[in-house]
Write an enzyme that holds these catalytic residues in place. Sequence first.
Site, PDB file in Angstrom:
ATOM      1  N   ASP A 286       0.833  -1.207   0.000  1.00  0.00           N
ATOM      2  CA  ASP A 286       0.000   0.000   0.000  1.00  0.00           C
ATOM      3  C   ASP A 286       0.867   1.256   0.000  1.00  0.00           C
ATOM      4  O   ASP A 286       0.591   2.223  -0.726  1.00  0.00           O
ATOM      5  CB  ASP A 286      -0.913  -0.022   1.235  1.00  0.00           C
ATOM      6  CG  ASP A 286      -1.779   1.217   1.346  1.00  0.00           C
ATOM      7  OD1 ASP A 286      -2.616   1.433   0.458  1.00  0.00           O
ATOM      8  OD2 ASP A 286      -1.607   1.987   2.308  1.00  0.00           O
TER       9      ASP A 286
ATOM     10  N   GLU B 244      -1.597  -5.164  -4.092  1.00  0.00           N
ATOM     11  CA  GLU B 244      -0.697  -4.494  -3.142  1.00  0.00           C
ATOM     12  C   GLU B 244       0.356  -5.463  -2.624  1.00  0.00           C
ATOM     13  O   GLU B 244       1.543  -5.114  -2.519  1.00  0.00           O
ATOM     14  CB  GLU B 244      -1.504  -3.920  -1.981  1.00  0.00           C
ATOM     15  CG  GLU B 244      -2.408  -2.760  -2.372  1.00  0.00           C
ATOM     16  CD  GLU B 244      -3.217  -2.221  -1.221  1.00  0.00           C
ATOM     17  OE1 GLU B 244      -3.722  -1.087  -1.337  1.00  0.00           O
ATOM     18  OE2 GLU B 244      -3.364  -2.930  -0.200  1.00  0.00           O
TER      19      GLU B 244
END
Length: 258
Positions: free
Chosen positions: A62, A134
């Site tokens: 992220d 991610e």
Amino acid sequence: MTKPARPRKNSSPKPDPRRQQALAALQQQLGHLFGNPRLLEQALTHRSHSARNNERFEFVGDAILDYSVAKMLFDAFPDYSEGELSRLRANLVNQDVLAEIARGMGVGDALYLGIGELKSGGFDRPSILADAVEALLAAISFDADFAAAEAAVRRLFARRIATIDLSNQGKDPKTLLQEALQARHLPLPKYRIEHQEGEGSDARFYIACDLGELAHITYARAPSRRAAEQAAAKEALNWLQQQHPLPAKPKKPRKPQA
């Protein structure tokens, strides 16, 4: 007389050709061939399948994604303010976009899911797909370095950033629909849940977007209410622009040259 020992059967599972093909295609699209395949495997492992899953990878991925997209936007739009850049990034780095990217790469075919998630369609659930993207970025950084992960982000987002509609400044479909209706002096749309199936991660929302006096309703289905509303708004906006286009602005007459 001692009986000869029976040969042991190979207890390891046979490789799944479909998964192997998906993994190869995935690495090609990411632009990174894993030196440590176990990192790739963990990035694609959902918590329903194993305690050794991708949740911690998501945390790192992220951060990589946020920075890399922010830098791309910073370079692409040198005249944009912080607020404008933040709005563009929010419309690029979200669950819906990441899930769309994941589907394009065939991530669903490479996921390791528990039986329950497999039966409930987890291989196409936006939240699971977005988390896997991610996690893959984190796995690349662990397998190589940050630069390799950033290069993967650039491969995945280059076309999207190059084709951003600057007239909309990255606004979401609900905002665009609201503005389009206001420009036509029409009332705002009303959204309502027509039907809901399941709970939590298994939920499915059926949303209606009612344009009121235009007597037109669009429908959409998605795993979250927000995603379904955005999808219904997008359909409504397309219909509105086709059926009720705004009149072209008259061109200002040129001043005669002296």
